[in-house]
Design a protein around this motif. Structure first.
Motif, mmCIF file in Angstrom:
data_model
loop_
_atom_site.group_PDB
_atom_site.id
_atom_site.type_symbol
_atom_site.label_atom_id
_atom_site.label_comp_id
_atom_site.label_asym_id
_atom_site.label_seq_id
_atom_site.Cartn_x
_atom_site.Cartn_y
_atom_site.Cartn_z
ATOM 1 N N GLY A 158 7.802 49.266 -67.574
ATOM 2 C CA GLY A 158 6.485 48.490 -67.501
ATOM 3 C C GLY A 158 5.100 49.281 -67.433
ATOM 4 O O GLY A 158 5.113 50.476 -67.885
ATOM 5 N N LYS A 159 4.031 48.574 -67.012
ATOM 6 C CA LYS A 159 2.790 49.387 -67.105
ATOM 7 C C LYS A 159 2.717 50.213 -66.005
ATOM 8 O O LYS A 159 2.992 49.866 -64.786
ATOM 9 C CB LYS A 159 1.736 47.999 -67.109
ATOM 10 N N ILE A 160 2.097 51.401 -66.211
ATOM 11 C CA ILE A 160 1.927 52.194 -65.122
ATOM 12 C C ILE A 160 0.194 52.406 -64.991
ATOM 13 O O ILE A 160 -0.438 52.910 -65.953
ATOM 14 C CB ILE A 160 2.488 53.757 -65.655
ATOM 15 N N TYR A 161 -0.290 52.244 -63.827
ATOM 16 C CA TYR A 161 -1.763 52.349 -63.635
ATOM 17 C C TYR A 161 -2.068 53.699 -62.993
ATOM 18 O O TYR A 161 -1.574 53.886 -61.945
ATOM 19 C CB TYR A 161 -2.301 51.473 -62.893
ATOM 20 N N ILE A 162 -2.718 54.610 -63.403
ATOM 21 C CA ILE A 162 -3.182 55.789 -62.895
ATOM 22 C C ILE A 162 -4.437 55.703 -62.237
ATOM 23 O O ILE A 162 -5.815 55.841 -63.173
ATOM 24 C CB ILE A 162 -3.088 57.217 -63.499
ATOM 25 N N GLY A 199 -7.814 56.994 -60.846
ATOM 26 C CA GLY A 199 -8.496 58.542 -60.689
ATOM 27 C C GLY A 199 -8.030 59.294 -62.046
ATOM 28 O O GLY A 199 -7.590 60.449 -61.684
ATOM 29 N N HIS A 200 -7.563 58.699 -62.949
ATOM 30 C CA HIS A 200 -7.087 59.512 -64.122
ATOM 31 C C HIS A 200 -7.616 60.668 -64.559
ATOM 32 O O HIS A 200 -7.377 61.633 -65.240
ATOM 33 C CB HIS A 200 -6.686 58.601 -65.402
ATOM 34 N N ARG A 201 -9.038 60.872 -64.406
ATOM 35 C CA ARG A 201 -10.055 61.965 -64.850
ATOM 36 C C ARG A 201 -9.954 63.061 -63.956
ATOM 37 O O ARG A 201 -10.590 63.905 -64.133
ATOM 38 C CB ARG A 201 -11.440 61.411 -65.380
ATOM 39 N N GLY A 202 -9.554 62.874 -62.747
ATOM 40 C CA GLY A 202 -9.553 63.894 -61.668
ATOM 41 C C GLY A 202 -8.551 64.894 -61.982
ATOM 42 O O GLY A 202 -7.775 64.974 -62.825
ATOM 43 N N LEU A 203 -8.517 65.916 -61.040
ATOM 44 C CA LEU A 203 -7.616 66.943 -61.021
ATOM 45 C C LEU A 203 -6.337 66.466 -61.052
ATOM 46 O O LEU A 203 -5.449 66.983 -61.771
ATOM 47 C CB LEU A 203 -8.002 68.054 -59.813
ATOM 48 N N VAL A 204 -5.798 65.687 -60.167
ATOM 49 C CA VAL A 204 -4.705 65.140 -60.050
ATOM 50 C C VAL A 204 -4.354 64.001 -61.048
ATOM 51 O O VAL A 204 -3.127 64.110 -61.529
ATOM 52 C CB VAL A 204 -4.312 64.526 -58.599
ATOM 53 N N GLY A 205 -5.204 62.881 -61.163
ATOM 54 C CA GLY A 205 -4.862 62.012 -62.361
ATOM 55 C C GLY A 205 -4.814 62.572 -63.697
ATOM 56 O O GLY A 205 -3.803 62.137 -64.395
ATOM 57 N N LYS A 218 3.092 53.142 -71.865
ATOM 58 C CA LYS A 218 2.443 51.850 -71.277
ATOM 59 C C LYS A 218 1.424 52.381 -70.140
ATOM 60 O O LYS A 218 1.884 51.947 -68.918
ATOM 61 C CB LYS A 218 3.193 50.890 -70.797
ATOM 62 N N ILE A 219 0.494 53.245 -70.178
ATOM 63 C CA ILE A 219 -0.317 53.615 -69.245
ATOM 64 C C ILE A 219 -1.801 53.008 -69.090
ATOM 65 O O ILE A 219 -2.472 53.086 -70.327
ATOM 66 C CB ILE A 219 -0.561 55.277 -69.247
ATOM 67 N N LEU A 220 -1.873 52.843 -67.933
ATOM 68 C CA LEU A 220 -3.470 51.827 -68.008
ATOM 69 C C LEU A 220 -4.413 53.256 -67.316
ATOM 70 O O LEU A 220 -3.954 53.660 -66.294
ATOM 71 C CB LEU A 220 -3.366 50.768 -67.057
ATOM 72 N N ALA A 221 -5.682 53.096 -67.577
ATOM 73 C CA ALA A 221 -6.690 54.064 -67.042
ATOM 74 C C ALA A 221 -7.796 53.576 -67.342
ATOM 75 O O ALA A 221 -8.381 53.188 -68.133
ATOM 76 C CB ALA A 221 -6.412 55.569 -67.768
#
Length: 322
Positions: free
Chosen positions: A11-15, A17-23, A37-40
């Motif tokens: 399914g869809k995965i939303y991260i 804070g994808h631009r941060g260190l962890v994200g 299927k990654i949402l950012a």
């Protein structure tokens, strides 16, 4: 509530804070595992502090899995200068994402906490059960209280609504995309930048905060991302999970290691009028090791690759300004 092992995430995965260190590390990890299927959304595209914007995004996209890595973060200096912002912004972000995910049927959410949630004088190494057993470190209390509130909300959503929320407590992190700003960064990237600039400028000495006696554990962010993906695929209990190396060193030892890697030959001086922070912060990682995960990147290897990333990033930025 018992949950089956998740296995492959379908399914869809939303991260968040994808631009941060962890994200950004999560983005790399998921891509390497073949997830597509990654949402950012950047903070400009979606302000998670806004309840209206957050719920609108979740109702439109309806992600199946959420990695909640968005947060306002910083070192001792930033936490001391902006305590209200650290508390209020993180409370808003966490509450909006958790409640929106619950409302729109998210199948599983991983909440990123922080080892600073544990009491200042917690037993060492710190077990997950130490949460809420004593006073917090004063220098990061607002941030820690916000993170504790997020953990309790995630646990409460599980108990009241059956939402599959898990919470992880990473130790001190570093790696690509870290913050190297002197005013707001954590200790390791701040030291890296300080020694690099001291070497380039031919400075005879570098003055560092505190006494250097405080002890810290450091985990490369790519190891954290691997652990989070592993837990998202395999772990479904409400019990907290520490993520770390199980090894620590003093700030003085860290400074000497970074000085050697950078190749700075000057003197290190210590300003004891500045705070050391928590005397020691080493996580008990027996729980995650029993599940079958352990870190793979050594501290020296991680510092060398982070230094290379920092220099390349800085040089690229400087070239773009010309």
């Amino acid at each position: 509530m018992p949950y089956p092992r998740s296995g492959r995430l379908e399914g869809k995965i939303y991260i968040a804070g994808h631009r941060g260190l962890v994200g950004s590390a999560l983005m790399r990890c998921l891509a390497a595992k073949g997830y597509e299927k990654i949402l950012a959304r950047s903070s400009r595209e979606l302000d998670l502090r806004s309840e209206e914007a957050t719920f609108r995004f979740f109702r439109r996209e309806r992600p199946d899995y959420v990695f909640l890595a968005a947060a306002k973060v910083g070192g001792i200096g930033a936490n001391s200068a902006f305590p209200a912002d650290f508390l209020a912004d993180n409370l808003r972000i966490q509450t909006n994402v958790l409640l929106a995910a619950r409302e729109t049927g998210c199948r599983k959410l991983l909440f990123l906490g922080s080892s600073c949630i544990y009491p200042r004088m917690a037993p060492q190494p710190i077990p997950e059960e130490a949460l809420l057993t004593g006073p917090l470190e004063e220098t990061n209390e607002p941030y820690a209280i916000a993170k504790i509130a997020g953990i309790v909300l995630a646990r409460s959503l599980r108990r009241q609504y059956g939402m599959n929320c898990i919470a992880v407590m990473p130790t001190n992190l570093y790696g690509p995309e870290d913050n190297f700003d002197f005013e707001t960064s954590h200790v390791l990237p701040a030291l890296l930048r300080r020694f690099v600039e001291a070497k380039e400028r031919g400075m005879p000495s570098v003055t560092l905060w505190g006494t250097g006696t405080a002890r810290r554990e450091f985990l490369h962010v790519d190891d954290l991302a691997e652990a989070c993906c592993f837990l998202m695929e395999n772990y479904n209990r409400e019990d907290l999970v520490n993520i770390g190396t199980g090894e620590d060193l003093s700030i003085r030892e860290l400074a000497e290691l970074i000085r050697r890697i950078v190749g700075y030959a000057g003197e290190i001086r210590w300003d004891a009028s500045r705070p050391d922070g928590t005397p020691r912060k080493l996580l008990d990682v027996s729980r995650i090791r029993a599940l079958g995960w352990r870190h793979r990147i050594s501290l020296e290897e991680g510092i060398r690759t982070t230094l290379a990333w920092y220099l390349a990033s800085r040089n690229s930025a400087q070239a773009g300004e010309r």
